[in-house]
Design an enzyme around this catalytic site. Structure first.
Site, mmCIF file in Angstrom:
data_model
loop_
_atom_site.group_PDB
_atom_site.id
_atom_site.type_symbol
_atom_site.label_atom_id
_atom_site.label_comp_id
_atom_site.label_asym_id
_atom_site.label_seq_id
_atom_site.Cartn_x
_atom_site.Cartn_y
_atom_site.Cartn_z
ATOM 1 N N ASP A 270 0.835 -1.197 0.000
ATOM 2 C CA ASP A 270 0.000 0.000 0.000
ATOM 3 C C ASP A 270 0.883 1.266 0.000
ATOM 4 O O ASP A 270 1.835 1.353 0.791
ATOM 5 C CB ASP A 270 -0.866 -0.060 1.280
ATOM 6 C CG ASP A 270 -1.977 0.964 1.310
ATOM 7 O OD1 ASP A 270 -2.464 1.366 0.243
ATOM 8 O OD2 ASP A 270 -2.382 1.348 2.435
ATOM 9 N N HIS B 167 -7.658 9.909 4.184
ATOM 10 C CA HIS B 167 -7.150 8.934 5.142
ATOM 11 C C HIS B 167 -7.317 9.451 6.574
ATOM 12 O O HIS B 167 -7.225 10.650 6.814
ATOM 13 C CB HIS B 167 -5.660 8.659 4.884
ATOM 14 C CG HIS B 167 -5.400 8.001 3.554
ATOM 15 N ND1 HIS B 167 -5.181 8.733 2.411
ATOM 16 C CD2 HIS B 167 -5.349 6.709 3.185
ATOM 17 C CE1 HIS B 167 -4.994 7.898 1.399
ATOM 18 N NE2 HIS B 167 -5.096 6.660 1.841
ATOM 19 N N GLY B 168 -7.517 8.541 7.501
ATOM 20 C CA GLY B 168 -7.611 8.904 8.914
ATOM 21 C C GLY B 168 -9.025 9.266 9.311
ATOM 22 O O GLY B 168 -9.975 8.973 8.583
#
Ligand code: 13P
Length: 273
Positions: free
Chosen positions: A79, A173-174
């Site tokens: 990834d 993301h997150g």
């Protein structure tokens, strides 16, 4: 079956696979137990940080051994690699799939390095994913928006020969500070322009209805990491103060079970799309 073939199968069925990041044996086994319980295929992902932590050989061999032990159809994916040398090492160690992420570079550079990785992956028969547009990484601004443009996606896929494309359609993301709002009409237009398997990054915290709409409209791979880390650690935080146990094999199981049940729910939800 190669992951590329699996994506073609999913395309015919208009379905998607969950792709989950793992960090240690405990998270890895939680992911695979969920896939086994739901009788579904899954993608196991590791980033450079996990590889730095476990070592590349342990990351790959641990994942392979666990896939075999839990008897799950699964692929090992690298990834967000930003370094071509890491991609080469991962391919040499037996990864089925690699992501080269040069999305923060000018598009010409992104195209060039992605072409290089596609050529590199050919002898291994590996799947290649790249990213076009801006999907905020951890700590980056979510306000800046540079969504993937359909014609640019078409040209990029044609010119590079990638199998899978991470698209910027409103995810990040997150943790999200406010509810994300995926641009489904844009996703539809991207799908009309390109045959590549479209990937949704930043899957944690996106409402189920939006994930299902994304699958219905062309997403084939949904990446989830933050919810796994968060759920695992929160469970440990609750468990550890409760006892003086030093046998860590008795401390980890509730956290593993948490990961399993979280992902079982996600898999069932995705499969219902
Ligand atoms: P989250 O951490 O937001 O779930 O995103 C995961 C991801 O996209 C990994 O590439």
């Amino acid at each position: 079956m190669t992951l590329q073939d699996k994506f073609s199968e999913l395309d015919n069925q208009n379905k998607a696979l969950l792709a989950v990041n793992f960090y240690n044996f405990e998270t890895l086994s939680g992911v695979l137990r969920a896939a086994a319980a739901q009788d579904t295929a899954i993608i196991l992902q590791s980033t450079k940080s996990t590889i730095d932590y476990l070592g590349l050989e342990v990351t790959a061999k641990l994942a392979r051994a666990a896939i075999s032990q839990y008897e799950v159809e699964a692929w090992l994916h690298l990834d967000h690699a930003q370094d071509v040398n890491l991609v080469k090492r991962a391919l040499d160690t037996g990864y089925d799939s690699v992501m080269i992420d040069a999305s923060e570079q000018p598009i010409e550079e992104n195209r060039e390095v992605t072409q290089q990785v596609v050529e590199m992956a050919k002898p291994y028969g590996a799947n290649v994913e790249a990213e076009l547009g801006y999907i905020a990484k951890l700590g980056q601004s979510k306000e800046k928006a540079a969504f993937t443009q359909p014609e640019e996606a078409r040209d990029f896929v044609e010119q590079t020969g990638i199998n899978a494309l991470a698209v910027a359609i409103g995810s990040a993301h997150g943790f999200y500070d406010k509810e994300p709002n995926l641009d489904i009409p844009l996703l539809k237009r991207i799908r009309e322009e390109t045959p590549a398997a479209l990937v949704l990054h930043g899957g944690s915290g996106i409402p189920d209805s939006q994930i299902q709409a994304a699958v219905t409209n062309g997403i084939r791979k949904i990446n989830v990491a933050t919810e796994v880390k968060n759920g695992f650690m929160n469970t440990l935080r609750q468990e550890v103060p409760k006892s003086d146990e030093i046998d860590l094999r008795k401390i980890f199981p509730p956290a593993i079970e948490h990961v399993q049940s979280l992902l079982e729910e996600k898999i069932a939800m995705i499969n219902q799309a």
